[in-house]
Design a protein around this motif. Sequence first.
Motif, PDB file in Angstrom:
ATOM      1  N   LEU A 124     -25.114  36.122  45.890  1.00 43.73           N
ATOM      2  CA  LEU A 124     -25.791  36.961  46.885  1.00 43.73           C
ATOM      3  C   LEU A 124     -26.008  38.371  46.346  1.00 43.73           C
ATOM      4  CD1 LEU A 124     -23.992  35.992  50.212  1.00 43.73           C
ATOM      5  CD2 LEU A 124     -26.455  35.872  49.803  1.00 43.73           C
ATOM      6  N   ARG A 125     -25.028  38.855  45.579  1.00 39.33           N
ATOM      7  CA  ARG A 125     -25.124  40.231  45.078  1.00 39.33           C
ATOM      8  C   ARG A 125     -26.024  40.340  43.855  1.00 39.33           C
ATOM      9  NH1 ARG A 125     -19.716  39.660  46.327  1.00 39.33           N
ATOM     10  NH2 ARG A 125     -19.103  39.384  44.153  1.00 39.33           N
ATOM     11  N   PRO A 128     -30.606  41.012  44.627  1.00 44.20           N
ATOM     12  CA  PRO A 128     -30.950  40.739  46.036  1.00 44.20           C
ATOM     13  C   PRO A 128     -32.398  41.117  46.381  1.00 44.20           C
ATOM     14  CG  PRO A 128     -29.496  42.637  45.875  1.00 44.20           C
ATOM     15  CD  PRO A 128     -29.542  42.021  44.518  1.00 44.20           C
ATOM     16  N   GLN A 129     -32.884  42.179  45.762  1.00 45.70           N
ATOM     17  CA  GLN A 129     -34.240  42.625  46.087  1.00 45.70           C
ATOM     18  C   GLN A 129     -35.261  41.566  45.643  1.00 45.70           C
ATOM     19  OE1 GLN A 129     -34.851  45.596  47.665  1.00 45.70           O
ATOM     20  NE2 GLN A 129     -37.017  45.089  47.807  1.00 45.70           N
ATOM     21  N   ASN A 130     -35.047  41.038  44.454  1.00 40.63           N
ATOM     22  CA  ASN A 130     -35.947  39.998  43.953  1.00 40.63           C
ATOM     23  C   ASN A 130     -35.946  38.770  44.851  1.00 40.63           C
ATOM     24  OD1 ASN A 130     -36.919  41.234  41.680  1.00 40.63           O
ATOM     25  ND2 ASN A 130     -36.598  39.429  40.406  1.00 40.63           N
ATOM     26  N   ALA A 132     -35.168  38.682  47.971  1.00 43.61           N
ATOM     27  CA  ALA A 132     -35.774  39.007  49.269  1.00 43.61           C
ATOM     28  C   ALA A 132     -37.299  38.952  49.190  1.00 43.61           C
ATOM     29  CB  ALA A 132     -35.315  40.392  49.727  1.00 43.61           C
TER      30      ALA A 132
ATOM     31  N   PRO B 109     -32.541  47.371  44.920  1.00 47.65           N
ATOM     32  CA  PRO B 109     -32.336  46.837  46.277  1.00 47.65           C
ATOM     33  C   PRO B 109     -32.174  47.975  47.282  1.00 47.65           C
ATOM     34  CG  PRO B 109     -30.368  46.535  44.925  1.00 47.65           C
ATOM     35  CD  PRO B 109     -31.442  47.037  44.017  1.00 47.65           C
ATOM     36  N   LEU B 113     -30.375  45.896  52.282  1.00 52.75           N
ATOM     37  CA  LEU B 113     -30.169  44.570  51.679  1.00 52.75           C
ATOM     38  C   LEU B 113     -28.744  44.435  51.168  1.00 52.75           C
ATOM     39  CD1 LEU B 113     -33.268  43.377  49.628  1.00 52.75           C
ATOM     40  CD2 LEU B 113     -32.363  42.502  51.772  1.00 52.75           C
ATOM     41  N   ASN B 117     -26.009  41.691  52.474  1.00 51.85           N
ATOM     42  CA  ASN B 117     -25.210  40.807  51.629  1.00 51.85           C
ATOM     43  C   ASN B 117     -23.725  40.931  51.905  1.00 51.85           C
ATOM     44  OD1 ASN B 117     -27.313  39.544  50.428  1.00 51.85           O
ATOM     45  ND2 ASN B 117     -27.512  41.048  48.780  1.00 51.85           N
ATOM     46  N   LEU B 307     -37.505  40.935  56.370  1.00 54.34           N
ATOM     47  CA  LEU B 307     -36.180  41.265  55.839  1.00 54.34           C
ATOM     48  C   LEU B 307     -35.933  40.592  54.489  1.00 54.34           C
ATOM     49  CD1 LEU B 307     -33.440  42.649  56.223  1.00 54.34           C
ATOM     50  CD2 LEU B 307     -32.702  40.674  57.579  1.00 54.34           C
TER      51      LEU B 307
END
Lengths: 465, 465
Positions: A124-125, A128-130, A132, B109, B113, B117, B307
């Motif tokens: 998850l960490r 994350p932006q990619n 999303a 991120p 976000l 997480n 989101l």
Amino acid sequence: MAKQLQQQIDERRLMPGERLPSVRQLSKSSELSKNTVIKALHTLEAAGVVEARPKTGYFVKAQHLQSMPRKPKDTELKPTAVEVPDLFQEIMMRSAAFDVLPGGPETEPSLQLITLNRHLGRALRHKPQNKAMYYDAPLGLEALRFQIKEHYRTIGLNLATSEFCITSGCQHALFLALLVSCQPGDNVAVESPAFYGVLQLLQQLRLNVIEIPASPSKGISVESLTEATEKWKINACVVTPAYATPTGASMPEEHKKQIINLANQHDITVIEDDIYGDLCFGERPPPLKAFDTEERVILCSSFSKSLSRDLRVGWIVGGRWQNEITRLKLVNQLASNQSIQEGLTSFIAEGNYRRHLYQYRQVLKRQRDQLVLALRSYWPDSTRFSIPDGGLSLWIEMEESVDTKTVYQIALKQEIVLTPGALFSADDRFSNYLRLSFAHPAIGDRLKAIRILGDLFERKKRVIQ
Amino acid sequence: MAKQLQQQIDERRLMPGERLPSVRQLSKSSELSKNTVIKALHTLEAAGVVEARPKTGYFVKAQHLQSMPRKPKDTELKPTAVEVPDLFQEIMMRSAAFDVLPGGPETEPSLQLITLNRHLGRALRHKPQNKAMYYDAPLGLEALRFQIKEHYRTIGLNLATSEFCITSGCQHALFLALLVSCQPGDNVAVESPAFYGVLQLLQQLRLNVIEIPASPSKGISVESLTEATEKWKINACVVTPAYATPTGASMPEEHKKQIINLANQHDITVIEDDIYGDLCFGERPPPLKAFDTEERVILCSSFSKSLSRDLRVGWIVGGRWQNEITRLKLVNQLASNQSIQEGLTSFIAEGNYRRHLYQYRQVLKRQRDQLVLALRSYWPDSTRFSIPDGGLSLWIEMEESVDTKTVYQIALKQEIVLTPGALFSADDRFSNYLRLSFAHPAIGDRLKAIRILGDLFERKKRVIQ
């Protein structure tokens, strides 16, 4: 000697799967020569009551047939429309009755589940932006498909990573398989008793069912399936060769080959539900797909039963329909969760899934024996049930006068849930059958619940109108 | 004065959404009286070029119509079968072309976000054994449905928690909506240009499409829809009232009421795609569902665009079909991930989703303006495009001789991806249109990519055979 052992096994003083005393011990306790003891063991082995394991000794065979539920009476093999009772949805709301006491005592999480969550958390960490911003690849994460492919390789099924497509669980895979291979009005052969999820799919997709009798130990009857193909055009056949729900049957290798032959001959799509395959207590038999010669077996499975129902990660090997299946998946729900696939990948790659299976199989086997013991102790003598070598459930036959739907309703008042046999057929051929799962240990309150069910069946003449 | 300002706006020296200099500044720089300046501003306001915002000043209206793409020429309103080109799957493999340069520079991120997480990680660690053993409830997590319900309440849509059902994203919701409300062969009205995902669904479910012309600013033409209902039996109508892809159109409230009336009159199921609703740059208009009087609007949406695409969490408000939709969801894929729903719930409950939207809308608005500026700077003067007040994309009309499918193929060789207009219709009415998204900032390599596309269009006579 042989008779004496047989009696102990029949009376469940020696449990299925249990190791027999050693030859030396038996010789000592019976005051017979070692040779006589060995002869007796050979007799029992030939009768299929015990099995020898090299360098370990003799074990009571799990599939000891004496108390097996019977195949239902012969019914005509003909296609019918499916109309599944509302009961299904009701039972689904109660965790599909895989727990006799939903919301009963919680179990401590296994070490492997804690490890899995650490892997998921880490994924998850990661970027994350990619994640999303971009949807998952249409086939699903390649690294995960590689791990699943490698897992199958160890059990005799050699496929390429590109032959797998990730789905939202096995039910989703079965849906795609039926959608891609059938048109409304087509005939689909299923095992009888059948998995209710498949019956529901047939109803939704307006497909007709032909219910082929299945043995509680060996699965679908190849003879009956052959007979059905002679009478009707069969477009697809859904089978669970490994530890099918509800019976726990395991299809012999010879039958697998025969089914492939039959499918090739009559142009039948074979949809293999392999969801219980990894829950084997002995050696894992190779999937039906391993015998596929014409890319006509669609393999469907998931981690829901073997690791976690919450992952929502399954897979499909679509054979000749792979591209079309991937297209349907995209249209149907676009993508899967990438973080979960990533976390699962590193979890498997580090050997955790293998370790988990090793332990979980032992846990399930113990729980199966607990349930068997509970039924022997508290249920009517006339109760017949399978003792499968894997999977999650026992298929139980009660006396013919019993209607398990009625018992379901009565038990529900005490928040006890069973799965009535009615759910496993499009007609009413299993009204005196039920399924109980050993996914949870039959101890404490759950053991009490099973005892209460036993009492209900004992008192059925008084209780059930 | 008015003319001078108008010219500055036309030449994009004043950008849509930009604040005009204050009355005092304008008066000073033009050496005209404040009263004259105010009069000029009133003239421009009446012409719909600027808008006054109380206590803040005058702003260039975002929907400045001069360079809007035109509605396609009138085509006959009649049902046709859908055959979506293979191009769709190819583009889906390239992130649906929401990024002109897939795999381009990554963005850091957002804080939200990272917070999300943390919530998801915490949820994963909460009762992992229970989640591994039990499937999610058929409707999805109640606490999450409560949060979504509360979110809608703030924008004028009052529903009960029980009216929501969680799905695997909006596409899955649309699939369930069409499956429950239509039979193969039924006619479904859609906006034209339409969302390609819906066209794919119609093809999969063997439904006919009637493409109703839509304005790039106000969405589906109620007049054309009325005309179609007079000619044909329409079973369902799929609309995106808020910032529809590809146009970014926003349906006026009056139109919403008219569509509900029409639907009531002709017994049409209205399927509302609300996925871009939360990406509004001004006030969020109430969904079409808020005007529903007969439980015939099915609301579909998800968190994918607002989101994270990786959550795979969407929802459906099924109206009169709610029970049947829930049943179909169960049969189709059983359950959703519980940990993700739990983490998302606490994330929203603590106000993070609200904070995220506040920031993200500003980011998107800035990125829209960057893209508009890039097009003005590097694309042919004849380029016409919408400047929507929300959503994720611009709908761009090129000269009629341009075939954007050809440009797509040429650009692809430089790993630049656009969405050709062909994807937004079952026939070829948008061959000289394309969609560009402002989901990513038009800076750096992405700006370069847009410039290269502009060059391609400029040199089209030489480059494109």
